[in-house]
Design a protein around this motif. Structure first.
Motif, short mmCIF file in Angstrom:
data_model
loop_
_atom_site.label_atom_id
_atom_site.label_comp_id
_atom_site.label_asym_id
_atom_site.label_seq_id
_atom_site.Cartn_x
_atom_site.Cartn_y
_atom_site.Cartn_z
N ARG A 187 24.16 -18.57 32.19
CA ARG A 187 22.52 -19.69 32.55
C ARG A 187 22.12 -17.81 32.47
N GLY A 205 21.59 -15.73 29.96
CA GLY A 205 21.33 -15.11 28.81
C GLY A 205 23.03 -14.93 28.74
N GLY A 213 25.54 -15.62 26.88
CA GLY A 213 26.42 -15.49 25.55
C GLY A 213 24.88 -15.41 24.56
N LYS A 214 23.28 -16.18 24.89
CA LYS A 214 22.53 -16.01 23.68
C LYS A 214 22.48 -14.27 23.57
N ASN A 238 33.15 -30.87 24.86
CA ASN A 238 32.68 -30.03 25.35
C ASN A 238 31.05 -29.09 25.26
#
Ligand SMILES: CC(C)(COP(=O)(O)OP(=O)(O)OC[C@H]1O[C@@H](n2cnc3c(N)ncnc32)[C@H](O)[C@@H]1OP(=O)(O)O)[C@@H](O)C(=O)NCCC(=O)NCCS
Length: 143
Positions: A78, A80, A82-83, A109
């Motif tokens: 959380r 960023g 992964g983004k 998931n």
């Protein structure tokens, strides 16, 4: 944070952290072919001199940028990461002329489902996608 291409050392580290990052046995998903044969566009994110996220994915002959596996250090979620990995990988895929992006996950998931929704992916549960009785959520996005 820095996003860069994967090295053999990174792949070794992925194999050693993956079960912990997923909270269960997952290392089979990090098959060596995703580094040795299909790793040209695989990426890692580094922060504080450590790998905190990785993305194993490739371009298909049918015009799809496919994300096989993405994982973020639980201590860096959380934020960023992964983004950031998806944006870099998608940019590469677009540059290669890919026309769509795709990824899948297993039912249950929810974190992955919410993550893909947040990134603008269509979400569809496909019956028997991975064989009889093995449904998968399929995420797609046009480029
Ligand atoms: C799913 C995963 C890759 C997300 O990575 P991340 O770096 O934490 O995600 P980001 O910080 O870039 O999140 C971007 C947005 O996605 C959504 N999102 C991400 N994780 C979420 C979660 N667990 N629940 C709800 N929404 C989520 C949010 O909208 C988030 O934006 P916000 O934090 O500003 O609200 C990470 O949780 C992970 O590694 N999970 C375990 C492995 C896994 O399931 N991989 C995917 C299937 S192969």
């Amino acid at each position: 944070m820095e996003t860069r291409g994967i090295t053999a050392e990174d792949f070794g580290q992925i194999v050693s952290v993956i079960d912990r990052w997923w909270g269960g046995p997952t290392s089979a998903l990090a098959h060596p072919m995703f580094f040795h044969e299909l790793g040209e566009h695989a990426l890692v994110v580094e922060a504080d001199d450590a790998m905190v996220g990785f993305l194993l994915g490739f371009a298909t002959g049918a015009g799809t940028g496919y994300v096989h596996l993405v994982g973020i250090d639980p201590g860096y979620r959380r934020r960023g990461v992964g983004k950031r990995l998806y944006e870099s990988f998608t940019e590469r895929m677009h540059g290669l002329g890919m026309r769509r992006m795709k990824a899948i996950t297993t039912p249950g998931n929810q974190g992955s489902i919410e993550f893909h929704k947040a990134l603008g992916y269509r979400v569809e549960r496909v019956a028997d996608y991975a064989g009889p009785g093995r449904d998968r959520y399929v995420f797609t996005r046009d480029l």
